[in-house]
Design a protein around this motif. Structure first.
Motif, PDB file in Angstrom:
ATOM      1  N   UNK A  59       2.559  35.866  -9.417  1.00 58.63           N
ATOM      2  CA  UNK A  59       2.775  34.653  -8.661  1.00 58.63           C
ATOM      3  C   UNK A  59       1.416  34.102  -8.233  1.00 58.63           C
ATOM      4  N   UNK A  60       1.302  32.786  -8.371  1.00 57.06           N
ATOM      5  CA  UNK A  60       0.075  32.090  -7.994  1.00 57.06           C
ATOM      6  C   UNK A  60       0.431  30.902  -7.106  1.00 57.06           C
ATOM      7  N   UNK A  61      -0.571  30.366  -6.429  1.00 56.86           N
ATOM      8  CA  UNK A  61      -0.346  29.244  -5.523  1.00 56.86           C
ATOM      9  C   UNK A  61      -0.241  27.910  -6.263  1.00 56.86           C
ATOM     10  N   UNK A  62      -0.940  27.763  -7.411  1.00 55.99           N
ATOM     11  CA  UNK A  62      -0.939  26.497  -8.140  1.00 55.99           C
ATOM     12  C   UNK A  62      -0.909  26.772  -9.640  1.00 55.99           C
TER      13      UNK A  62
ATOM     14  N   UNK B 285      -2.829  26.757 -15.394  1.00 50.65           N
ATOM     15  CA  UNK B 285      -2.503  26.419 -16.778  1.00 50.65           C
ATOM     16  C   UNK B 285      -3.610  25.526 -17.360  1.00 50.65           C
ATOM     17  N   UNK B 286      -4.024  24.522 -16.628  1.00 46.82           N
ATOM     18  CA  UNK B 286      -5.093  23.625 -17.075  1.00 46.82           C
ATOM     19  C   UNK B 286      -6.392  24.392 -17.290  1.00 46.82           C
TER      20      UNK B 286
ATOM     21  N   UNK C 225       9.580  24.404 -16.095  1.00 45.68           N
ATOM     22  CA  UNK C 225      10.414  24.691 -14.924  1.00 45.68           C
ATOM     23  C   UNK C 225      11.610  25.500 -15.398  1.00 45.68           C
ATOM     24  N   UNK C 226      11.785  26.679 -14.835  1.00 42.95           N
ATOM     25  CA  UNK C 226      12.893  27.560 -15.211  1.00 42.95           C
ATOM     26  C   UNK C 226      14.109  27.267 -14.342  1.00 42.95           C
ATOM     27  N   UNK C 227      15.285  27.585 -14.862  1.00 38.31           N
ATOM     28  CA  UNK C 227      16.530  27.302 -14.137  1.00 38.31           C
ATOM     29  C   UNK C 227      16.707  28.167 -12.893  1.00 38.31           C
ATOM     30  N   UNK C 228      15.930  29.222 -12.766  1.00 34.11           N
ATOM     31  CA  UNK C 228      16.070  30.116 -11.618  1.00 34.11           C
ATOM     32  C   UNK C 228      15.035  29.851 -10.529  1.00 34.11           C
ATOM     33  N   UNK C 229      14.450  28.628 -10.533  1.00 29.02           N
ATOM     34  CA  UNK C 229      13.573  28.214  -9.438  1.00 29.02           C
ATOM     35  C   UNK C 229      12.126  28.638  -9.565  1.00 29.02           C
ATOM     36  N   UNK C 230      11.647  28.755 -10.794  1.00 29.96           N
ATOM     37  CA  UNK C 230      10.260  29.155 -11.021  1.00 29.96           C
ATOM     38  C   UNK C 230       9.624  28.197 -12.011  1.00 29.96           C
TER      39      UNK C 230
ATOM     40  N   UNK D 268      -2.003  41.328 -24.699  1.00 33.61           N
ATOM     41  CA  UNK D 268      -0.957  41.588 -23.704  1.00 33.61           C
ATOM     42  C   UNK D 268      -0.471  40.271 -23.116  1.00 33.61           C
ATOM     43  N   UNK D 269       0.845  40.147 -22.994  1.00 30.65           N
ATOM     44  CA  UNK D 269       1.427  38.939 -22.420  1.00 30.65           C
ATOM     45  C   UNK D 269       1.443  39.027 -20.900  1.00 30.65           C
ATOM     46  N   UNK D 270       1.041  37.944 -20.253  1.00 34.46           N
ATOM     47  CA  UNK D 270       1.020  37.877 -18.800  1.00 34.46           C
ATOM     48  C   UNK D 270       1.827  36.658 -18.379  1.00 34.46           C
ATOM     49  N   UNK D 271       2.901  36.905 -17.635  1.00 35.94           N
ATOM     50  CA  UNK D 271       3.736  35.840 -17.096  1.00 35.94           C
ATOM     51  C   UNK D 271       3.137  35.378 -15.769  1.00 35.94           C
ATOM     52  N   UNK D 272       2.961  34.077 -15.633  1.00 37.70           N
ATOM     53  CA  UNK D 272       2.377  33.503 -14.421  1.00 37.70           C
ATOM     54  C   UNK D 272       3.316  32.433 -13.918  1.00 37.70           C
ATOM     55  N   UNK D 273       3.557  32.400 -12.605  1.00 31.70           N
ATOM     56  CA  UNK D 273       4.444  31.367 -12.081  1.00 31.70           C
ATOM     57  C   UNK D 273       4.312  31.166 -10.597  1.00 31.70           C
ATOM     58  N   UNK D 274       5.044  30.163 -10.132  1.00 28.67           N
ATOM     59  CA  UNK D 274       5.145  29.876  -8.698  1.00 28.67           C
ATOM     60  C   UNK D 274       6.534  29.337  -8.443  1.00 28.67           C
TER      61      UNK D 274
END
Length: 49
Positions: free
Chosen positions: A1-4, A9-10, A25-30, A41-47
């Motif tokens: 989880x990140x703040x921005x 991504x940019x 934007x995911x359907x589960x609010x992320x 290695x895959x790294x998932x990043x979101x907020x």
């Protein structure tokens, strides 16, 4: 989880980081994307959206 996630991504795009799954934007609010580190290695990043 990140703040921005949009800013991260940019930044990743500017530095040639391999984006595995684009920013979305995911359907589960992320808002998230997946990047690969130099070893592949895959790294998932979101907020929360």
């Amino acid at each position: 989880m990140v703040a921005d996630v949009d800013a991260l991504h940019t930044l990743c795009q500017q530095h040639g980081v391999r984006i595995v799954k684009g920013l979305k934007d995911k359907e589960f609010g992320l808002r998230a994307f997946v990047l690969a580190d130099p070893d592949g290695n895959r790294i998932d990043v979101g907020q929360p959206s």
